[in-house]
Motif scaffolding. Structure first.
Motif, PDB file in Angstrom:
ATOM      1  N   UNK A   9       0.845  -1.208   0.000  1.00  0.00           N
ATOM      2  CA  UNK A   9       0.000   0.000   0.000  1.00  0.00           C
ATOM      3  C   UNK A   9       0.875   1.251   0.000  1.00  0.00           C
ATOM      4  N   UNK A  10       1.926   1.218   0.807  1.00  0.00           N
ATOM      5  CA  UNK A  10       2.856   2.359   0.867  1.00  0.00           C
ATOM      6  C   UNK A  10       3.499   2.588  -0.498  1.00  0.00           C
ATOM      7  N   UNK A  11       3.958   1.484  -1.129  1.00  0.00           N
ATOM      8  CA  UNK A  11       4.586   1.585  -2.457  1.00  0.00           C
ATOM      9  C   UNK A  11       3.577   2.083  -3.483  1.00  0.00           C
ATOM     10  N   UNK A  12       2.353   1.574  -3.402  1.00  0.00           N
ATOM     11  CA  UNK A  12       1.279   1.976  -4.329  1.00  0.00           C
ATOM     12  C   UNK A  12       1.041   3.486  -4.262  1.00  0.00           C
ATOM     13  N   UNK A  13       0.884   3.996  -3.046  1.00  0.00           N
ATOM     14  CA  UNK A  13       0.622   5.438  -2.889  1.00  0.00           C
ATOM     15  C   UNK A  13       1.813   6.282  -3.331  1.00  0.00           C
ATOM     16  N   UNK A  14       3.024   5.781  -3.069  1.00  0.00           N
ATOM     17  CA  UNK A  14       4.222   6.518  -3.483  1.00  0.00           C
ATOM     18  C   UNK A  14       4.287   6.603  -5.009  1.00  0.00           C
ATOM     19  N   UNK A  15       4.052   5.478  -5.668  1.00  0.00           N
ATOM     20  CA  UNK A  15       4.095   5.466  -7.139  1.00  0.00           C
ATOM     21  C   UNK A  15       2.981   6.354  -7.698  1.00  0.00           C
ATOM     22  N   UNK A  16       1.779   6.235  -7.125  1.00  0.00           N
ATOM     23  CA  UNK A  16       0.631   7.020  -7.599  1.00  0.00           C
ATOM     24  C   UNK A  16       0.911   8.520  -7.525  1.00  0.00           C
TER      25      UNK A  16
ATOM     26  N   UNK B 231      -1.515   6.682 -12.116  1.00  0.00           N
ATOM     27  CA  UNK B 231      -1.576   5.258 -12.443  1.00  0.00           C
ATOM     28  C   UNK B 231      -0.358   4.535 -11.881  1.00  0.00           C
ATOM     29  N   UNK B 232      -0.584   3.770 -10.795  1.00  0.00           N
ATOM     30  CA  UNK B 232       0.513   3.045 -10.149  1.00  0.00           C
ATOM     31  C   UNK B 232       0.548   1.584 -10.591  1.00  0.00           C
ATOM     32  N   UNK B 233      -0.610   1.070 -11.002  1.00  0.00           N
ATOM     33  CA  UNK B 233      -0.697  -0.327 -11.461  1.00  0.00           C
ATOM     34  C   UNK B 233      -1.271  -0.313 -12.875  1.00  0.00           C
ATOM     35  N   UNK B 234      -0.503  -0.824 -13.845  1.00  0.00           N
ATOM     36  CA  UNK B 234      -0.949  -0.754 -15.250  1.00  0.00           C
ATOM     37  C   UNK B 234      -0.744  -2.104 -15.955  1.00  0.00           C
ATOM     38  N   UNK B 235      -1.598  -2.382 -16.913  1.00  0.00           N
ATOM     39  CA  UNK B 235      -1.409  -3.627 -17.684  1.00  0.00           C
ATOM     40  C   UNK B 235      -0.399  -3.426 -18.814  1.00  0.00           C
ATOM     41  N   UNK B 236       0.106  -4.502 -19.327  1.00  0.00           N
ATOM     42  CA  UNK B 236       0.960  -4.442 -20.516  1.00  0.00           C
ATOM     43  C   UNK B 236       0.056  -4.235 -21.728  1.00  0.00           C
ATOM     44  N   UNK B 237       0.404  -3.249 -22.556  1.00  0.00           N
ATOM     45  CA  UNK B 237      -0.361  -2.960 -23.776  1.00  0.00           C
ATOM     46  C   UNK B 237       0.596  -2.892 -24.956  1.00  0.00           C
ATOM     47  N   UNK B 238       0.374  -3.746 -25.923  1.00  0.00           N
ATOM     48  CA  UNK B 238       1.231  -3.799 -27.125  1.00  0.00           C
ATOM     49  C   UNK B 238       2.715  -3.879 -26.765  1.00  0.00           C
ATOM     50  N   UNK B 239       3.002  -4.748 -25.794  1.00  0.00           N
ATOM     51  CA  UNK B 239       4.389  -5.011 -25.436  1.00  0.00           C
ATOM     52  C   UNK B 239       5.060  -3.970 -24.561  1.00  0.00           C
ATOM     53  N   UNK B 240       4.293  -2.961 -24.112  1.00  0.00           N
ATOM     54  CA  UNK B 240       4.862  -1.929 -23.235  1.00  0.00           C
ATOM     55  C   UNK B 240       3.917  -1.712 -22.053  1.00  0.00           C
ATOM     56  N   UNK B 241       4.441  -1.099 -20.982  1.00  0.00           N
ATOM     57  CA  UNK B 241       3.565  -0.821 -19.840  1.00  0.00           C
ATOM     58  C   UNK B 241       2.578   0.270 -20.244  1.00  0.00           C
ATOM     59  N   UNK B 242       1.342   0.171 -19.735  1.00  0.00           N
ATOM     60  CA  UNK B 242       0.293   1.122 -20.090  1.00  0.00           C
ATOM     61  C   UNK B 242       0.749   2.565 -19.963  1.00  0.00           C
ATOM     62  N   UNK B 243       0.566   3.336 -21.039  1.00  0.00           N
ATOM     63  CA  UNK B 243       0.952   4.745 -21.018  1.00  0.00           C
ATOM     64  C   UNK B 243       2.417   4.986 -21.279  1.00  0.00           C
TER      65      UNK B 243
END
Length: 258
Positions: free
Chosen positions: A183-190, A197-209
């Protein structure tokens, strides 16, 4: 109380669910945009203008009192001139006559000075009344604008406030099921990444965005859901597209009921 032990896949799903919830809250707040600040600024502006009107009206009262005092001074000076004029008729020598003449002259100067001040005060009244008129017009304009903006904000709040509060409560519920370090890491990344966006899916071989390609070997490792992996460029936590699709469908069903 210690949080129940869950698998890495469950952690990834919970983190992505949390991201979807928080992103929905972000969307709601973005719809409101700058409106709350605009309303606050307009309220402050109207309050400032009304305070200025109060000050101007107080100034007018002071000027009226000053005019009244000057008029009283003129009447007193006229009475003294009359009195000294009568006394001059009964003087015994030139010295007394000249002394009374000087007093009369002084009172005449007092009258002239008072009349000059009254003229200046009346000019100030005209000037301040013009400023009051302009300020009242501005207050009317700003109040109308404020009412319009408040109406916009109230309408948006009426549509979104219930959902936002439900989402915030749900976000707290989801966080309780995730270990503290994540949770701490999530909020820090966010906080540190674009769009929260702290958690993203892989899209077309790259991380989302992102435009940085993720090596196939790492993509395969992410797909196994055995380890929490972050993007080396942005620091975001990565999930595979299938997990993201499943969780999106699940959360959209939940959002639809809020």
């Amino acid at each position: 109380m210690a949080k129940k032990e869950i698998t890495v896949e469950q952690k990834l799903r919970a983190l992505y669910d949390l991201q979807l919830i928080d992103s929905r809250v972000d969307e709601i707040r973005n719809v409101r945009g700058e409106l709350p600040l605009e309303v606050e600024d307009l309220e402050d502006e109207v309050a400032g203008l009304n305070k200025r009107l109060d000050k101007l009206n107080t100034d007018l009262d002071t000027i009226d009192e000053n005019i009244k005092n000057k008029k009283n001074l003129i009447e007193e000076a006229k009475a003294l001139i009359k009195k000294y004029g009568e006394q001059q008729k009964n003087v015994r020598n030139n010295r007394e006559y000249n002394a009374l003449s000087k007093e009369i002259e002084f009172q005449e100067l007092e009258i002239q000075l008072s009349e000059k001040h009254i003229k200046e005060f009346k000019a100030q009244i005209v000037q301040k009344n013009e400023i009051i008129k302009q300020t009242k017009e501005k207050v009317t304009d700003r109040e109308a604008h404020l009412a319009h903006k408040k109406g916009e904000l109230d309408a948006i709040l009426a549509e979104t406030e219930k959902e936002e509060q439900a989402l915030i409560a749900k976000s707290s519920d989801y966080q309780r099921d995730i270990e503290e370090r994540l949770i701490t890491a999530y909020h820090r990344i966010r906080k540190n990444v674009k769009n929260g966006l702290a958690v993203v899916p892989i899209e077309r071989g790259a991380s989302g965005g992102s435009f940085f390609t993720i090596p196939p070997q790492v993509q395969m490792e992410i797909a196994t859901r055995k380890k929490i992996i972050t993007d080396e460029h942005s620091g975001r936590i990565l999930v595979d597209p299938e997990l993201a699709r499943e969780e999106k469908e699940k959360m959209q069903a939940i959002f639809a009921k809020l």
